[in-house]
Design a protein around this motif. Sequence first.
Motif, PDB file in Angstrom:
ATOM      1  N   GLY A 247      10.095 -24.955  -5.981  1.00  0.00           N
ATOM      2  CA  GLY A 247       9.822 -25.675  -4.748  1.00  0.00           C
ATOM      3  C   GLY A 247      10.990 -25.663  -3.782  1.00  0.00           C
ATOM      4  O   GLY A 247      12.059 -25.127  -4.076  1.00  0.00           O
ATOM      5  N   THR A 248      10.758 -26.257  -2.638  1.00  0.00           N
ATOM      6  CA  THR A 248      11.797 -26.415  -1.623  1.00  0.00           C
ATOM      7  C   THR A 248      11.742 -27.828  -1.069  1.00  0.00           C
ATOM      8  O   THR A 248      10.709 -28.504  -1.148  1.00  0.00           O
ATOM      9  CB  THR A 248      11.610 -25.429  -0.446  1.00  0.00           C
ATOM     10  OG1 THR A 248      10.306 -25.612   0.103  1.00  0.00           O
ATOM     11  CG2 THR A 248      11.803 -23.989  -0.878  1.00  0.00           C
TER      12      THR A 248
ATOM     13  N   PHE B 217      19.392 -23.637  -8.457  1.00  0.00           N
ATOM     14  CA  PHE B 217      19.245 -23.863  -7.024  1.00  0.00           C
ATOM     15  C   PHE B 217      19.614 -22.613  -6.252  1.00  0.00           C
ATOM     16  O   PHE B 217      20.449 -21.827  -6.673  1.00  0.00           O
ATOM     17  CB  PHE B 217      20.134 -25.018  -6.557  1.00  0.00           C
ATOM     18  CG  PHE B 217      19.832 -26.318  -7.242  1.00  0.00           C
ATOM     19  CD1 PHE B 217      18.754 -27.095  -6.836  1.00  0.00           C
ATOM     20  CD2 PHE B 217      20.612 -26.766  -8.292  1.00  0.00           C
ATOM     21  CE1 PHE B 217      18.460 -28.283  -7.461  1.00  0.00           C
ATOM     22  CE2 PHE B 217      20.335 -27.956  -8.929  1.00  0.00           C
ATOM     23  CZ  PHE B 217      19.254 -28.720  -8.517  1.00  0.00           C
ATOM     24  N   SER B 218      18.977 -22.474  -5.097  1.00  0.00           N
ATOM     25  CA  SER B 218      19.283 -21.379  -4.186  1.00  0.00           C
ATOM     26  C   SER B 218      19.093 -21.887  -2.763  1.00  0.00           C
ATOM     27  O   SER B 218      18.428 -22.894  -2.542  1.00  0.00           O
ATOM     28  CB  SER B 218      18.367 -20.186  -4.456  1.00  0.00           C
ATOM     29  OG  SER B 218      18.609 -19.154  -3.523  1.00  0.00           O
TER      30      SER B 218
ATOM     31  N   ARG C  17      25.709 -19.544   0.167  1.00  0.00           N
ATOM     32  CA  ARG C  17      26.606 -19.241  -0.963  1.00  0.00           C
ATOM     33  C   ARG C  17      27.064 -20.518  -1.664  1.00  0.00           C
ATOM     34  O   ARG C  17      27.249 -20.545  -2.881  1.00  0.00           O
ATOM     35  CB  ARG C  17      27.820 -18.439  -0.453  1.00  0.00           C
ATOM     36  CG  ARG C  17      28.904 -18.198  -1.491  1.00  0.00           C
ATOM     37  CD  ARG C  17      28.426 -17.298  -2.612  1.00  0.00           C
ATOM     38  NE  ARG C  17      29.451 -17.065  -3.596  1.00  0.00           N
ATOM     39  CZ  ARG C  17      29.771 -17.896  -4.585  1.00  0.00           C
ATOM     40  NH1 ARG C  17      29.114 -19.046  -4.715  1.00  0.00           N
ATOM     41  NH2 ARG C  17      30.719 -17.604  -5.457  1.00  0.00           N
ATOM     42  N   PHE C  18      27.236 -21.595  -0.897  1.00  0.00           N
ATOM     43  CA  PHE C  18      27.732 -22.853  -1.453  1.00  0.00           C
ATOM     44  C   PHE C  18      26.654 -23.932  -1.551  1.00  0.00           C
ATOM     45  O   PHE C  18      26.966 -25.107  -1.710  1.00  0.00           O
ATOM     46  CB  PHE C  18      28.908 -23.364  -0.603  1.00  0.00           C
ATOM     47  CG  PHE C  18      30.119 -22.482  -0.653  1.00  0.00           C
ATOM     48  CD1 PHE C  18      30.983 -22.534  -1.737  1.00  0.00           C
ATOM     49  CD2 PHE C  18      30.374 -21.569   0.359  1.00  0.00           C
ATOM     50  CE1 PHE C  18      32.100 -21.708  -1.790  1.00  0.00           C
ATOM     51  CE2 PHE C  18      31.488 -20.739   0.316  1.00  0.00           C
ATOM     52  CZ  PHE C  18      32.357 -20.811  -0.771  1.00  0.00           C
ATOM     53  N   ASN C  19      25.364 -23.532  -1.490  1.00  0.00           N
ATOM     54  CA  ASN C  19      24.240 -24.477  -1.556  1.00  0.00           C
ATOM     55  C   ASN C  19      24.360 -25.566  -0.499  1.00  0.00           C
ATOM     56  O   ASN C  19      24.126 -26.750  -0.764  1.00  0.00           O
ATOM     57  CB  ASN C  19      24.127 -25.111  -2.949  1.00  0.00           C
ATOM     58  CG  ASN C  19      23.506 -24.172  -3.966  1.00  0.00           C
ATOM     59  OD1 ASN C  19      22.830 -23.222  -3.614  1.00  0.00           O
ATOM     60  ND2 ASN C  19      23.762 -24.421  -5.230  1.00  0.00           N
TER      61      ASN C  19
ATOM     62  N   ILE D  66      17.673 -26.065   3.844  1.00  0.00           N
ATOM     63  CA  ILE D  66      16.549 -26.001   2.911  1.00  0.00           C
ATOM     64  C   ILE D  66      17.052 -25.589   1.530  1.00  0.00           C
ATOM     65  O   ILE D  66      17.691 -24.548   1.367  1.00  0.00           O
ATOM     66  CB  ILE D  66      15.483 -24.996   3.393  1.00  0.00           C
ATOM     67  CG1 ILE D  66      15.030 -25.328   4.812  1.00  0.00           C
ATOM     68  CG2 ILE D  66      14.295 -24.990   2.429  1.00  0.00           C
ATOM     69  CD1 ILE D  66      14.396 -26.683   4.966  1.00  0.00           C
ATOM     70  N   LEU D  67      16.747 -26.424   0.548  1.00  0.00           N
ATOM     71  CA  LEU D  67      17.167 -26.179  -0.833  1.00  0.00           C
ATOM     72  C   LEU D  67      15.980 -25.670  -1.636  1.00  0.00           C
ATOM     73  O   LEU D  67      14.916 -26.288  -1.663  1.00  0.00           O
ATOM     74  CB  LEU D  67      17.687 -27.474  -1.441  1.00  0.00           C
ATOM     75  CG  LEU D  67      18.267 -27.404  -2.850  1.00  0.00           C
ATOM     76  CD1 LEU D  67      19.559 -26.608  -2.864  1.00  0.00           C
ATOM     77  CD2 LEU D  67      18.521 -28.812  -3.396  1.00  0.00           C
TER      78      LEU D  67
END
Length: 202
Positions: free
Chosen positions: A91-92, A139-140, A192-194, A198-199
């Motif tokens: 999900g996001t 996480f991305s 790159r650092f989260n 939007i996660l």
Amino acid sequence: LDVGCATGILLNGLQKKDWDCFGVEPNSKAAVYAKTRFGLNIITGYLEDTNFPDDYFDVVTIFDVLEHLQKPIDFIQEIRRILKADGWLIGTLPNSSSWECKIFGPYWAGWEVPRHYRTFNPKNLQNFFSQYGFKKIKFSNSTGRHGALMMSLNFWLDEWVGPDWVKIFLRKFLGSLPIRIITLPMFLIEERFNRSTILLFY
């Protein structure tokens, strides 16, 4: 299962790849469109109304859903019940630890009061999911980018007491292709650092 499947675009794509697809959508117009346009198996309503069997799904997706829920604990427990032990939850949601949240403050797109009841970040989301039996949480930050930035800018411009022609110019200028290109490195660093708006979690 795509919870909050809207008009079924994601499910239609997966169905073409031979996935067995189901959707849940509270908006009756969107649900009817998904059924009639794509022939999808859509339930109009909320996840708690569905009564799927235990350990039924290989994958459950909840894109832009969790922040809208009044009772996220009941919701996530229901997902845990219907998801297979080795299944995937994807999900996001808005990332309250994003740099754009710090920059825009009350104008950040992720707040979106009153439609969003809460916000999350990687730390508290990890704690939340772990409590309800989810493991190997990753996480991305590869979504949102310029569109999310423009939402925050538009909220700020709506409140700014300035000439309308300046607001129109800024919206066109900041939404232009050169600005999209110039800001791309910033978005890549955020991701790159989260720290982007939007996660993505899985």
